[in-house]
Scaffold this motif. Sequence first.
Motif, mmCIF file in Angstrom:
data_model
loop_
_atom_site.group_PDB
_atom_site.id
_atom_site.type_symbol
_atom_site.label_atom_id
_atom_site.label_comp_id
_atom_site.label_asym_id
_atom_site.label_seq_id
_atom_site.Cartn_x
_atom_site.Cartn_y
_atom_site.Cartn_z
ATOM 1 N N GLU A 1 9.188 -3.957 7.442
ATOM 2 C CA GLU A 1 10.214 -4.783 6.827
ATOM 3 C C GLU A 1 10.463 -4.187 5.454
ATOM 4 N N GLN A 2 11.749 -3.941 5.116
ATOM 5 C CA GLN A 2 12.007 -3.255 3.849
ATOM 6 C C GLN A 2 12.959 -4.044 2.975
ATOM 7 N N SER A 3 12.706 -3.984 1.690
ATOM 8 C CA SER A 3 13.564 -4.683 0.740
ATOM 9 C C SER A 3 13.813 -3.801 -0.468
ATOM 10 N N ARG A 4 15.092 -3.675 -0.829
ATOM 11 C CA ARG A 4 15.435 -3.090 -2.122
ATOM 12 C C ARG A 4 15.072 -4.137 -3.184
ATOM 13 N N ALA A 5 14.575 -3.700 -4.300
ATOM 14 C CA ALA A 5 14.139 -4.670 -5.307
ATOM 15 C C ALA A 5 14.387 -4.132 -6.706
ATOM 16 N N TYR A 6 14.428 -5.048 -7.668
ATOM 17 C CA TYR A 6 14.686 -4.719 -9.066
ATOM 18 C C TYR A 6 13.431 -5.056 -9.866
ATOM 19 N N TYR A 7 13.508 -4.796 -11.168
ATOM 20 C CA TYR A 7 12.387 -5.108 -12.046
ATOM 21 C C TYR A 7 11.989 -6.579 -11.939
ATOM 22 N N ASP A 8 10.723 -6.862 -12.234
ATOM 23 C CA ASP A 8 10.174 -8.226 -12.340
ATOM 24 C C ASP A 8 10.213 -9.000 -11.023
ATOM 25 N N ILE A 9 10.240 -8.313 -9.901
ATOM 26 C CA ILE A 9 10.255 -9.029 -8.631
ATOM 27 C C ILE A 9 8.954 -9.817 -8.435
ATOM 28 N N GLN A 10 7.818 -9.262 -8.892
ATOM 29 C CA GLN A 10 6.541 -9.952 -8.747
ATOM 30 C C GLN A 10 6.492 -11.197 -9.623
ATOM 31 N N GLU B 1 -3.703 -4.405 -5.536
ATOM 32 C CA GLU B 1 -3.999 -3.201 -6.331
ATOM 33 C C GLU B 1 -2.731 -2.774 -7.046
ATOM 34 N N GLY B 2 -2.901 -2.071 -8.166
ATOM 35 C CA GLY B 2 -1.769 -1.471 -8.839
ATOM 36 C C GLY B 2 -0.864 -2.487 -9.523
ATOM 37 N N ARG B 3 0.428 -2.131 -9.596
ATOM 38 C CA ARG B 3 1.381 -2.935 -10.356
ATOM 39 C C ARG B 3 2.693 -3.063 -9.589
ATOM 40 N N SER B 4 3.601 -3.851 -10.169
ATOM 41 C CA SER B 4 4.936 -4.014 -9.607
ATOM 42 C C SER B 4 5.922 -3.187 -10.433
ATOM 43 N N PHE B 5 7.205 -3.261 -10.084
ATOM 44 C CA PHE B 5 8.236 -2.516 -10.823
ATOM 45 C C PHE B 5 8.414 -3.118 -12.218
#
Length: 790
Positions: free
Chosen positions: A523-532, A541-545
């Motif tokens: 399942e794929q989604s285009r996303a922008y900053y601060d989605i998390q 693990e890690g970080r978001s955009f």
Amino acid sequence: MQQHNLKITYRTFLRYKSSFLINLFGLATGLTCAILIFLWVNDELSTDKFHEHDAQLYHVMLNHEEDGGIRTDTSSPGLLAEALEEEVPEIKMAVEDSDPLWFGENFSLSDGEKFHKASGKFAGDGYFEMYSFPMKYGQADHALKDKKSVVISESLATRLFGSSKDALNKSLEWKLLHFTSQATVTGVFKNLPTNSTQQFDFVLPFSLFKDILGDGLHWGNYNTYTSVLVTPGTNINQLNQKLADFIKNKNQGSNVSPMLVKFSDLYLYGQFENGQQAGGRIMYVRLFSVIGLFVLIIASINFMNLSTARASRRLKEIGVKKSLGAGRKTLIAQYLTEALVMAFLALIFAIAFTYALLPQFNQITGKVLTLTLSPTFIGGLIGIVIFTGLLAGSYPALYLSGFKPINILKGHFRGSATEAWTRKGLVVFQFVLSIVMVVSVLIVYKQINFALTKNIGYDRNGVILVPMEGKATENIESYLTRLGEVPGVEHVSASSHTFTQNGSFTTGVSWPGKTEGTIIKFEQSRAYYDIQQTLGFEMAEGRSFSNQYGDETSKIIFNEAAIEAMGLEDPIGKKVNLWGEEKEIIGVMKNFNYSSLHSKVEPMLFHFKTDFLPNILIKLNTKNPRNVLSNLREWYKINNPGYNFDYTFLDTAYEAQYKAEERVSLLARYFAGVAIVISCLGLFALAAFTAERRQKEIGVRKILGASHFTIVRLLSADFTKMVLLAIVIGLPVSYVMANFWLQNFAYHINLEWWYFAISGAAALVIAWLTVSFQTIKAAQTNPSASLKEE
């Protein structure tokens, strides 16, 4: 003679008013339920059946061969329709179209003064020839041939131009995200019927959609619906075998096989298992058909039981009439007349009840049902009523009328053991059905409550979805930054996904260690900053955009299910390939449900984009959301002129996924209540019958010193045994049915023992309360009144 029978019937109804009213109410209620369920079932069965070419109209489904089995999907490559029409002789016509839900309400149409929101789609130029959506103005076969054309509905034409007649050849402007163009109205179609699964306001040529897709138009991208008309007499099974490798031959390495499914069957049979249709909404149609039948049977049983119970009062009447020369045929005619008159009166009341309840029933079901008294419908109702009346009147008419008058007058009448067991068996049957319905209602309620309250892995509270439109599409970074500064707005982001239903998916991912032939659906989604931050999902693990790291277009985020499916260890920093572009994994999000609980969490990825993001996500301060929405509305007027501030709360959209289950639950609750009430009337009838039969026994026992409690316990014992037997039969049946229904959910409640215990106990208490009225009344009767002869 018939006039005499009607007069006797009228007098009998007046004499036994309570029996008459109970009989009338019970049967009228049963018929009302049956009529309402028939209207609902008939509407479900008629969905999408109105198309002129229904027999030859098929939808192309794709079977994806994956490691876990075969997954069936409705979307197909945008190149498929043209290839099928050119290369397969059995296919007379093939048309492609897009799903309006992909764009939601992101379409805007301008009449030159302001923009109007509308639901649109793209479709091939044969769309209105294939589907029977009649044109009011314009030609169906030419309406979508020109790239600058648009076909709109009557209602949209009236909204844009004042009337549908004036809309033809008028110009308008349409916008979708950052795509915009001028179009000329080349056709106006009639408003779509409510029993159509396809609902839209306008249609644009599919050639425009191809322009929008650009490089995305290829055999490995499934972004289109494809429908075909097969030639009459075509063997679909043979054609499906012929098409099995059609896409594989076009796209080497593909794992999909086309399969034609009759279009009008998809509404009711929309679930697939291992490439085969495996049910769907037809389960609810069958369920309510059975419920309607059972409620009607329960009502008919009550009618018979109560008629039988009261018929014993009239034994001496039968004896006197026969001794005065009345023949058996005369008595049969009299009692059947009474039963038929009662049944027809119940039908009249049932029709009146249906008209009165239909608006509320429509509100519950979300339909626009009407009661049309057509000759066929009326004939069916009369047939049911006659059958019910003859069935209910058969005992007094055929059985009691056969007794010799001297035996009746001497009091030598006794019912047979078979008759008693039959009557008790019918009451047990009634309560078995009632118990099953009570358990079913409880389980459905608990499951829906579980779905709405379960922690699905992200915080949907206070998040609204706003369409990406107008100024937002011109400079998304500046627009969203300023939107985030509105007082009360905590976070802002954007996505191609709604997070309330499945969106688009891809198999075009390669990763280190991927073995040849491995195919995983992501399942794929285009996303922008601060989605998390906006959605509140957790990172394993890690970080978001984040804009703190500059351009993120070469970054990608997977969920835990995806990392597990790929078999990656220490994934942060590793490189994968998405559609030919190298991406670095910067984060692994914890699994969350991005669709309903009907489906398990599957592999998902987020990749950073600044275009084709139809959904703006805004996290509100939930302390005073009304003020925040008011601030946003004022900001919108200034910063996005010409557009209304339209929004949807994410939690509301999430709950809408369970609308079908909620409606079924509510309907089942009402019908279960009706079934219990009618079943109690049956128990009431049997209690009345028993009390009358044992009238003298009760009198003798009271003279010999029996207390009221002893009499009540004596009369209640048999009824308690019947209900306990119904519980013993009904609870295992309800367990099997509930367990079967819960298998439709990937995540569901456990069947606790107390669900069944409560339902059984409730049935027993209701039965005791019902019987207590007659037993207490019998226990309080003066013994002298019980023993005296008339």
